[in-house]
Design a protein around this motif. Structure first.
Motif, PDB file in Angstrom:
ATOM      1  N   GLU A   1     -29.083 -21.327 -23.047  1.00  0.00           N
ATOM      2  CA  GLU A   1     -27.866 -21.101 -22.273  1.00  0.00           C
ATOM      3  C   GLU A   1     -28.200 -21.275 -20.800  1.00  0.00           C
ATOM      4  O   GLU A   1     -29.163 -20.692 -20.295  1.00  0.00           O
ATOM      5  CB  GLU A   1     -27.331 -19.686 -22.489  1.00  0.00           C
ATOM      6  CG  GLU A   1     -26.726 -19.455 -23.842  1.00  0.00           C
ATOM      7  CD  GLU A   1     -25.407 -20.184 -24.034  1.00  0.00           C
ATOM      8  OE1 GLU A   1     -24.622 -20.280 -23.069  1.00  0.00           O
ATOM      9  OE2 GLU A   1     -25.176 -20.654 -25.150  1.00  0.00           O
ATOM     10  N   ILE A   2     -27.392 -22.060 -20.110  1.00  0.00           N
ATOM     11  CA  ILE A   2     -27.590 -22.330 -18.688  1.00  0.00           C
ATOM     12  C   ILE A   2     -26.363 -21.837 -17.931  1.00  0.00           C
ATOM     13  O   ILE A   2     -25.240 -22.214 -18.241  1.00  0.00           O
ATOM     14  CB  ILE A   2     -27.790 -23.841 -18.450  1.00  0.00           C
ATOM     15  CG1 ILE A   2     -29.031 -24.315 -19.198  1.00  0.00           C
ATOM     16  CG2 ILE A   2     -27.866 -24.140 -16.958  1.00  0.00           C
ATOM     17  CD1 ILE A   2     -29.164 -25.817 -19.284  1.00  0.00           C
ATOM     18  N   MET A   3     -26.596 -20.956 -16.960  1.00  0.00           N
ATOM     19  CA  MET A   3     -25.519 -20.406 -16.149  1.00  0.00           C
ATOM     20  C   MET A   3     -25.534 -21.115 -14.798  1.00  0.00           C
ATOM     21  O   MET A   3     -26.593 -21.405 -14.243  1.00  0.00           O
ATOM     22  CB  MET A   3     -25.738 -18.905 -15.949  1.00  0.00           C
ATOM     23  CG  MET A   3     -24.672 -18.223 -15.125  1.00  0.00           C
ATOM     24  SD  MET A   3     -24.902 -16.432 -15.023  1.00  0.00           S
ATOM     25  CE  MET A   3     -26.397 -16.334 -14.049  1.00  0.00           C
ATOM     26  N   TYR A   4     -24.332 -21.389 -14.274  1.00  0.00           N
ATOM     27  CA  TYR A   4     -24.226 -22.012 -12.951  1.00  0.00           C
ATOM     28  C   TYR A   4     -22.953 -21.523 -12.275  1.00  0.00           C
ATOM     29  O   TYR A   4     -22.058 -20.992 -12.919  1.00  0.00           O
ATOM     30  CB  TYR A   4     -24.270 -23.535 -13.043  1.00  0.00           C
ATOM     31  CG  TYR A   4     -23.151 -24.154 -13.850  1.00  0.00           C
ATOM     32  CD1 TYR A   4     -21.997 -24.621 -13.225  1.00  0.00           C
ATOM     33  CD2 TYR A   4     -23.242 -24.276 -15.228  1.00  0.00           C
ATOM     34  CE1 TYR A   4     -20.966 -25.197 -13.952  1.00  0.00           C
ATOM     35  CE2 TYR A   4     -22.223 -24.852 -15.965  1.00  0.00           C
ATOM     36  CZ  TYR A   4     -21.091 -25.310 -15.324  1.00  0.00           C
ATOM     37  OH  TYR A   4     -20.068 -25.871 -16.045  1.00  0.00           O
TER      38      TYR A   4
ATOM     39  N   CYS B   1     -24.941 -25.483 -22.310  1.00  0.00           N
ATOM     40  CA  CYS B   1     -26.133 -25.263 -23.117  1.00  0.00           C
ATOM     41  C   CYS B   1     -26.937 -26.545 -23.240  1.00  0.00           C
ATOM     42  O   CYS B   1     -26.435 -27.645 -23.024  1.00  0.00           O
ATOM     43  CB  CYS B   1     -25.784 -24.705 -24.487  1.00  0.00           C
ATOM     44  SG  CYS B   1     -25.067 -25.898 -25.619  1.00  0.00           S
ATOM     45  N   ALA B   2     -28.197 -26.363 -23.585  1.00  0.00           N
ATOM     46  CA  ALA B   2     -29.101 -27.464 -23.881  1.00  0.00           C
ATOM     47  C   ALA B   2     -29.663 -27.196 -25.271  1.00  0.00           C
ATOM     48  O   ALA B   2     -29.835 -26.037 -25.655  1.00  0.00           O
ATOM     49  CB  ALA B   2     -30.219 -27.527 -22.850  1.00  0.00           C
TER      50      ALA B   2
ATOM     51  N   ASN C   1     -36.012 -31.752 -22.057  1.00  0.00           N
ATOM     52  CA  ASN C   1     -35.336 -32.952 -21.549  1.00  0.00           C
ATOM     53  C   ASN C   1     -33.833 -32.730 -21.438  1.00  0.00           C
ATOM     54  O   ASN C   1     -33.196 -33.190 -20.486  1.00  0.00           O
ATOM     55  CB  ASN C   1     -35.626 -34.159 -22.443  1.00  0.00           C
ATOM     56  CG  ASN C   1     -37.045 -34.640 -22.314  1.00  0.00           C
ATOM     57  OD1 ASN C   1     -37.719 -34.400 -21.320  1.00  0.00           O
ATOM     58  ND2 ASN C   1     -37.534 -35.307 -23.339  1.00  0.00           N
ATOM     59  N   ASP C   2     -33.241 -32.024 -22.394  1.00  0.00           N
ATOM     60  CA  ASP C   2     -31.811 -31.738 -22.331  1.00  0.00           C
ATOM     61  C   ASP C   2     -31.508 -30.761 -21.193  1.00  0.00           C
ATOM     62  O   ASP C   2     -30.478 -30.871 -20.527  1.00  0.00           O
ATOM     63  CB  ASP C   2     -31.308 -31.201 -23.673  1.00  0.00           C
ATOM     64  CG  ASP C   2     -29.812 -31.372 -23.844  1.00  0.00           C
ATOM     65  OD1 ASP C   2     -29.231 -32.324 -23.260  1.00  0.00           O
ATOM     66  OD2 ASP C   2     -29.195 -30.562 -24.567  1.00  0.00           O
ATOM     67  N   ILE C   3     -32.417 -29.822 -20.938  1.00  0.00           N
ATOM     68  CA  ILE C   3     -32.252 -28.920 -19.802  1.00  0.00           C
ATOM     69  C   ILE C   3     -32.249 -29.736 -18.510  1.00  0.00           C
ATOM     70  O   ILE C   3     -31.411 -29.519 -17.633  1.00  0.00           O
ATOM     71  CB  ILE C   3     -33.351 -27.834 -19.777  1.00  0.00           C
ATOM     72  CG1 ILE C   3     -33.154 -26.860 -20.951  1.00  0.00           C
ATOM     73  CG2 ILE C   3     -33.339 -27.083 -18.440  1.00  0.00           C
ATOM     74  CD1 ILE C   3     -34.308 -25.891 -21.142  1.00  0.00           C
ATOM     75  N   ASP C   4     -33.163 -30.713 -18.398  1.00  0.00           N
ATOM     76  CA  ASP C   4     -33.174 -31.610 -17.226  1.00  0.00           C
ATOM     77  C   ASP C   4     -31.809 -32.254 -17.035  1.00  0.00           C
ATOM     78  O   ASP C   4     -31.265 -32.275 -15.930  1.00  0.00           O
ATOM     79  CB  ASP C   4     -34.195 -32.741 -17.415  1.00  0.00           C
ATOM     80  CG  ASP C   4     -35.617 -32.321 -17.142  1.00  0.00           C
ATOM     81  OD1 ASP C   4     -35.828 -31.301 -16.466  1.00  0.00           O
ATOM     82  OD2 ASP C   4     -36.528 -33.040 -17.606  1.00  0.00           O
TER      83      ASP C   4
END
Length: 82
Positions: A14-17, A27-28, A38-41
């Motif tokens: 989970e990526i918060m921004y 999400c990645a 790589n998906d997080i990138d």
């Protein structure tokens, strides 16, 4: 058992921004740690101006559901320049 996430990948992050009014999430995913990183990138690049951060990472999110957030953060930020 109820699904936690709507996919069958082995890894989920989970990526918060920052959003305009409130925090937003994306999400990645990946079936290997390298695919996940790589998906997080990719996700970070899409919202790089909005201070993205990894807030939760899971392995087997619809099964064992083990939290690996610290490991993913360490691996992600120790990698060479993305």
């Amino acid at each position: 058992m109820e699904k936690r996430v709507p996919h069958d990948y082995m890894y989920h992050a989970e990526i918060m921004y920052e959003g305009e009014v409130a925090m937003r999430y994306t999400c990645a995913v990946g079936n290997t740690m390298e695919e996940l990183l790589n998906d997080i990138d990719k996700e970070f690049k899409e919202v790089q101006h909005r201070m993205p951060e990894i807030v939760e990472a899971l392995v087997f999110p619809n099964g064992i559901n083990k939290n690996i957030t610290n490991l993913v953060n360490r691996l992600y930020y120790q990698r060479e320049e993305k």
